[in-house]
Design a protein around this motif. Structure first.
Motif, mmCIF file in Angstrom:
data_model
loop_
_atom_site.group_PDB
_atom_site.id
_atom_site.type_symbol
_atom_site.label_atom_id
_atom_site.label_comp_id
_atom_site.label_asym_id
_atom_site.label_seq_id
_atom_site.Cartn_x
_atom_site.Cartn_y
_atom_site.Cartn_z
ATOM 1 N N ILE A 1 0.846 -1.194 0.000
ATOM 2 C CA ILE A 1 0.000 0.000 0.000
ATOM 3 C C ILE A 1 0.880 1.243 0.000
ATOM 4 N N LYS A 2 0.304 2.372 -0.326
ATOM 5 C CA LYS A 2 1.015 3.641 -0.224
ATOM 6 C C LYS A 2 1.301 3.942 1.243
ATOM 7 N N ASN A 3 2.506 4.366 1.526
ATOM 8 C CA ASN A 3 2.908 4.675 2.891
ATOM 9 C C ASN A 3 2.243 5.979 3.335
ATOM 10 N N PRO A 4 1.357 5.937 4.328
ATOM 11 C CA PRO A 4 0.676 7.168 4.750
ATOM 12 C C PRO A 4 1.618 8.212 5.361
ATOM 13 N N GLU A 5 2.814 7.762 5.793
ATOM 14 C CA GLU A 5 3.771 8.687 6.403
ATOM 15 C C GLU A 5 4.794 9.207 5.396
ATOM 16 N N TYR A 6 4.651 8.766 4.146
ATOM 17 C CA TYR A 6 5.610 9.188 3.125
ATOM 18 C C TYR A 6 5.476 10.680 2.834
ATOM 19 N N LYS A 7 6.627 11.324 2.738
ATOM 20 C CA LYS A 7 6.682 12.732 2.342
ATOM 21 C C LYS A 7 7.682 12.867 1.205
ATOM 22 N N LYS A 8 7.293 13.549 0.179
ATOM 23 C CA LYS A 8 8.156 13.705 -0.976
ATOM 24 C C LYS A 8 9.450 14.401 -0.563
ATOM 25 N N PRO A 9 10.599 13.789 -0.825
ATOM 26 C CA PRO A 9 11.868 14.414 -0.431
ATOM 27 C C PRO A 9 12.120 15.694 -1.205
ATOM 28 N N LYS A 10 12.869 16.569 -0.574
ATOM 29 C CA LYS A 10 13.191 17.850 -1.201
ATOM 30 C C LYS A 10 14.624 17.832 -1.732
ATOM 31 N N ASN A 11 14.784 18.355 -2.923
ATOM 32 C CA ASN A 11 16.112 18.528 -3.522
ATOM 33 C C ASN A 11 16.911 17.238 -3.614
ATOM 34 N N PHE A 12 16.250 16.127 -3.919
ATOM 35 C CA PHE A 12 17.017 14.899 -4.093
ATOM 36 C C PHE A 12 17.694 14.914 -5.462
ATOM 37 N N ALA A 13 18.881 14.337 -5.488
ATOM 38 C CA ALA A 13 19.702 14.275 -6.707
ATOM 39 C C ALA A 13 20.064 15.649 -7.243
ATOM 40 N N ARG A 14 20.065 16.647 -6.359
ATOM 41 C CA ARG A 14 20.530 17.991 -6.710
ATOM 42 C C ARG A 14 21.716 18.318 -5.808
ATOM 43 N N TYR A 15 22.817 18.734 -6.392
ATOM 44 C CA TYR A 15 24.018 18.988 -5.612
ATOM 45 C C TYR A 15 24.592 20.358 -5.972
ATOM 46 N N LYS A 16 24.805 21.183 -4.955
ATOM 47 C CA LYS A 16 25.267 22.557 -5.174
ATOM 48 C C LYS A 16 26.742 22.631 -5.540
ATOM 49 N N ASP A 17 27.507 21.639 -5.122
ATOM 50 C CA ASP A 17 28.957 21.704 -5.304
ATOM 51 C C ASP A 17 29.484 20.345 -5.751
ATOM 52 N N ILE A 18 29.611 20.162 -7.052
ATOM 53 C CA ILE A 18 30.246 18.968 -7.612
ATOM 54 C C ILE A 18 31.586 19.411 -8.180
ATOM 55 N N GLY A 19 32.664 18.885 -7.623
ATOM 56 C CA GLY A 19 33.965 19.402 -8.018
ATOM 57 C C GLY A 19 35.069 18.374 -8.141
ATOM 58 N N GLY A 20 34.716 17.085 -8.075
ATOM 59 C CA GLY A 20 35.764 16.077 -8.171
ATOM 60 C C GLY A 20 35.230 14.734 -8.608
ATOM 61 N N VAL A 21 36.095 13.964 -9.257
ATOM 62 C CA VAL A 21 35.763 12.614 -9.675
ATOM 63 C C VAL A 21 36.891 11.695 -9.245
ATOM 64 N N GLY A 22 36.544 10.491 -8.871
ATOM 65 C CA GLY A 22 37.584 9.574 -8.420
ATOM 66 C C GLY A 22 37.234 8.121 -8.673
ATOM 67 N N ILE A 23 38.268 7.322 -8.726
ATOM 68 C CA ILE A 23 38.128 5.868 -8.779
ATOM 69 C C ILE A 23 38.631 5.354 -7.437
ATOM 70 N N ASP A 24 37.783 4.617 -6.752
ATOM 71 C CA ASP A 24 38.142 4.115 -5.425
ATOM 72 C C ASP A 24 37.609 2.697 -5.307
ATOM 73 N N ILE A 25 38.478 1.721 -5.554
ATOM 74 C CA ILE A 25 38.056 0.325 -5.576
ATOM 75 C C ILE A 25 39.053 -0.544 -4.817
ATOM 76 N N TRP A 26 38.595 -1.700 -4.418
ATOM 77 C CA TRP A 26 39.455 -2.785 -3.959
ATOM 78 C C TRP A 26 39.190 -3.948 -4.891
ATOM 79 N N THR A 27 40.235 -4.623 -5.309
ATOM 80 C CA THR A 27 40.036 -5.692 -6.280
ATOM 81 C C THR A 27 40.969 -6.859 -6.041
ATOM 82 N N VAL A 28 40.441 -8.054 -6.205
ATOM 83 C CA VAL A 28 41.253 -9.267 -6.101
ATOM 84 C C VAL A 28 42.132 -9.408 -7.339
ATOM 85 N N HIS A 29 41.564 -9.102 -8.493
ATOM 86 C CA HIS A 29 42.276 -9.258 -9.754
ATOM 87 C C HIS A 29 42.884 -7.923 -10.192
#
Length: 364
Positions: free
Chosen positions: A286-314
């Motif tokens: 059922i629809k969650n009666p306590e659900y509230k639409k989130p505000k500003n989701f997937a919006r970011y004021k400051d995007i300034g870097g990209v990185g690769i950060d992994i652990w790998t066996v191979h």
């Protein structure tokens, strides 16, 4: 003509926030992390053993097994007020045992020298494979917490280059492409639980107590091995209870127990189909009666870097052709000038190497 001018307008309005093709000067733009010290593996620029064009297809690859790999690059900060497209390619040149092929976006203040697994991220996208676990990650930060994409979609596991494209469109919808083919799309609000979930199991309709979800049961007419051949039995050579034994004075008479030589360790009761089996109970949603639409989701004021950060066996996870833009057209054009040009040639070269390897194995 109209389509040409439309494409031209889109190109003029498009903004490329970051683009990396890993040219020979790539090290001047990327900072290896010192996090984890000697456990950090080394990166190498290479196209791998199979490719379309040596220079065009050269990216950076992991070179050592069982290592952490953390490296990042910064660019002028921006806010994704409209669309955000993240695209890159990754190739696993060795058999994938356990490791990631994802990239992360950060704010402009993250510490590149100590960048690692605990660095707060804004977005994480890409394949994450370990043994039988295989998932394309699409994680979004919301109020300081990483929220996982609810979709369970597997990534390719062959040894060829694959192009991943992730689009956040006007902060409302998303699209995921693999090799320029649409894999999935939907509303961001529906596929990430930012606060309380939008849909929940109906609390008024739990599984009834008499609901039998056992598909198989022990045969009631079968032999009860636990009684016929128990694990322990009374020692037949143990002296009998003396005639003058008094339980009230001497306590209960206890016969020494020994392992039963006839006990079958691997015995299992005979199973039959449960005549009362009703299947697995599916609680109505059922629809969650306590659900509230989130505000500003997937919006970011400051995007300034990209990185690769992994652990790998191979080793042999090769990253290339990263672009971050606000235009799907710009990302598509970049893919056409890189990934698309080399795809068929790379496949042919890979198949030649595979044939040579099989021929060599046949000599021994």
């Amino acid at each position: 003509t109209g389509q040409f001018f439309l494409a031209l307008i889109c190109s003029i309005q498009a903004t490329i926030f970051f683009k990396e093709e890993f040219s020979p000067s790539w090290m001047s733009r990327w900072v290896p992390s010192q996090w984890n010290g000697a456990s950090q593996g080394k990166w190498q620029r290479t196209p791998g053993a199979w490719y379309g064009d040596f220079e065009r297809d050269s990216g950076i690859t992991t070179t050592e097994r069982n290592k952490f790999y953390s490296i990042s690059s910064k660019f002028p900060s921006f806010s994704n007020t409209e669309d955000l497209i993240i695209q890159y390619s990754v190739k696993f040149t060795e058999n994938i045992e356990c490791g990631g092929g994802y990239i992360k976006l950060f704010d402009s203040n993250f510490d590149q020298d100590n960048f690692g697994g605990k660095t707060p991220l804004l977005i994480m996208v890409g394949p994450d494979i370990c043994g039988p676990s295989n998932k394309i990650q699409f994680m979004l930060d919301y109020q300081g917490k990483g929220k996982a994409w609810k979709k369970e979609i597997k990534a390719p596991t062959d040894k060829l280059t694959h192009l991943y494209t992730f689009a956040l469109l006007d902060g409302k919808s998303y699209e995921v492409y693999v090799d320029q083919q649409l894999l999935n799309k939907g509303l961001i609000e529906d596929e990430w639980d930012f606060d309380l979930p939008k849909i929940i199991p109906d609390p008024k309709k739990p599984k009834p107590q008499d609901w039998d979800d056992r598909e198989y049961i022990n045969d009631p007419n079968g032999e009860d091995e636990g009684i016929v051949n128990p694990v322990m039995i009374p020692d037949p050579n143990y002296p009998p209870m003396p005639d003058d034994w008094d339980d009230d004075i001497d306590g209960p008479w206890e016969v020494q127990m020994i392992p039963n030589p006839n006990h079958k360790k691997d015995w299992k009761p005979k199973l039959i189909r449960n005549p009362n089996y009703r299947g697995q109970y599916k609680q109505p949603m059922i629809k969650n009666p306590e659900y509230k639409k989130p505000k500003n989701f997937a919006r970011y004021k400051d995007i300034g870097g990209v990185g690769i950060d992994i652990w790998t066996v191979h080793s042999g996870a090769l990253f290339d052709n990263i672009i971050i833009t606000d235009s799907k057209l710009e990302a598509a054009e970049f893919a056409q000038s890189t990934f698309a040009l080399s795809r068929q040639q790379e496949k042919e070269m890979f198949e030649e190497n595979l044939s040579d390897l099989k021929a060599d194995e046949g000599k021994f």
